[in-house]
Design a protein around this motif. Structure first.
Motif, mmCIF file in Angstrom:
data_model
loop_
_atom_site.group_PDB
_atom_site.id
_atom_site.type_symbol
_atom_site.label_atom_id
_atom_site.label_comp_id
_atom_site.label_asym_id
_atom_site.label_seq_id
_atom_site.Cartn_x
_atom_site.Cartn_y
_atom_site.Cartn_z
ATOM 1 N N LEU A 150 0.822 -1.208 0.000
ATOM 2 C CA LEU A 150 0.000 0.000 0.000
ATOM 3 C C LEU A 150 0.862 1.265 0.000
ATOM 4 O O LEU A 150 0.569 2.222 -0.734
ATOM 5 C CB LEU A 150 -0.938 0.005 1.210
ATOM 6 N N VAL A 172 -11.103 -1.629 2.644
ATOM 7 C CA VAL A 172 -11.107 -0.676 1.544
ATOM 8 C C VAL A 172 -11.081 0.778 2.018
ATOM 9 O O VAL A 172 -10.351 1.604 1.461
ATOM 10 C CB VAL A 172 -12.293 -0.941 0.578
ATOM 11 N N GLY A 173 -11.835 1.119 3.025
ATOM 12 C CA GLY A 173 -11.866 2.500 3.513
ATOM 13 C C GLY A 173 -10.529 2.954 4.055
ATOM 14 O O GLY A 173 -10.054 4.054 3.761
ATOM 15 N N LEU A 216 -2.754 -0.785 -4.924
ATOM 16 C CA LEU A 216 -3.901 -0.541 -4.042
ATOM 17 C C LEU A 216 -4.819 -1.761 -4.030
ATOM 18 O O LEU A 216 -5.244 -2.231 -2.969
ATOM 19 C CB LEU A 216 -4.663 0.707 -4.496
ATOM 20 N N MET A 247 -5.622 -4.587 -0.729
ATOM 21 C CA MET A 247 -6.957 -4.833 -0.184
ATOM 22 C C MET A 247 -7.376 -6.300 -0.278
ATOM 23 O O MET A 247 -8.499 -6.651 0.065
ATOM 24 C CB MET A 247 -7.990 -3.958 -0.912
ATOM 25 N N TRP A 257 -3.685 5.362 1.113
ATOM 26 C CA TRP A 257 -3.140 5.499 -0.240
ATOM 27 C C TRP A 257 -3.268 6.944 -0.723
ATOM 28 O O TRP A 257 -2.308 7.531 -1.222
ATOM 29 C CB TRP A 257 -3.885 4.534 -1.159
ATOM 30 N N GLY A 258 -4.452 7.511 -0.543
ATOM 31 C CA GLY A 258 -4.680 8.896 -0.957
ATOM 32 C C GLY A 258 -3.845 9.889 -0.171
ATOM 33 O O GLY A 258 -3.315 10.855 -0.725
ATOM 34 N N GLU A 264 1.359 6.854 -6.668
ATOM 35 C CA GLU A 264 0.338 7.888 -6.859
ATOM 36 C C GLU A 264 1.015 9.258 -6.941
ATOM 37 O O GLU A 264 0.656 10.093 -7.779
ATOM 38 C CB GLU A 264 -0.694 7.863 -5.733
ATOM 39 N N ALA A 299 -7.554 1.464 3.409
ATOM 40 C CA ALA A 299 -6.562 1.402 2.330
ATOM 41 C C ALA A 299 -6.642 2.640 1.440
ATOM 42 O O ALA A 299 -5.622 3.259 1.124
ATOM 43 C CB ALA A 299 -6.757 0.137 1.498
ATOM 44 N N TYR A 300 -7.842 3.008 1.052
ATOM 45 C CA TYR A 300 -7.992 4.154 0.159
ATOM 46 C C TYR A 300 -7.567 5.449 0.845
ATOM 47 O O TYR A 300 -6.910 6.298 0.235
ATOM 48 C CB TYR A 300 -9.433 4.263 -0.343
ATOM 49 N N SER A 345 0.162 2.059 -9.440
ATOM 50 C CA SER A 345 -0.449 2.535 -8.203
ATOM 51 C C SER A 345 -1.795 1.859 -7.941
ATOM 52 O O SER A 345 -2.059 1.382 -6.831
ATOM 53 C CB SER A 345 -0.625 4.051 -8.275
ATOM 54 N N MET A 346 -2.638 1.809 -8.959
ATOM 55 C CA MET A 346 -3.960 1.176 -8.796
ATOM 56 C C MET A 346 -3.834 -0.320 -8.531
ATOM 57 O O MET A 346 -4.559 -0.883 -7.711
ATOM 58 C CB MET A 346 -4.812 1.405 -10.044
#
Length: 115
Positions: A8, A63-64, A51, A55, A70-71, A15, A66-67, A47-48
């Motif tokens: 991650l 997911v919440g 990610l 997950m 990552w962001g 990103e 991780a995102y 990157s995608m």
């Protein structure tokens, strides 16, 4: 730290790479611009994918979480790169809100699910 967290973090760094590539593409033209656009496509794809991998599996990161992580890695990295590479301004408020982003993501991890 599990492998998924390392994956991650690497995804977040890529990103940053795709954001930098877009910034550089806007500053250039011709073959150099196309080189930066190719770099963008490569970075966004990696990157995608990273990610996605973080997950899944045995120690999947929700997911919440991780995102958000990552962001945040991408956002922090992009702001730092913008300051260093694009001579973007360093202001109190910019650093203040960047700090709140980092604190918020840490809070999600500390007080969220046991990922």
């Amino acid at each position: 730290m599990s492998v998924n967290w390392i994956v991650l973090i690497l995804g977040g760094l890529f990103e940053t790479g795709f954001a930098i590539s877009l910034g550089k593409a806007q500053q250039t033209s011709g073959k150099e611009m196309w080189g930066w656009l190719v770099a963008f496509i490569i970075c966004v794809s990696i990157s995608m994918y990273l990610l996605f991998k973080a997950m899944g599996g045995e120690k999947a990161i929700p997911v919440g979480t991780a995102y958000a992580v990552w962001g945040a890695i991408g956002a922090v990295g992009t702001v730092i790169a913008g300051i260093l590479m694009f001579k973007e301004p360093v202001t109190f408020w910019r650093l203040f809100f960047l700090s709140t982003l980092i604190i918020s993501v840490i809070g999600l991890q500390v007080f969220g699910s046991n990922a």
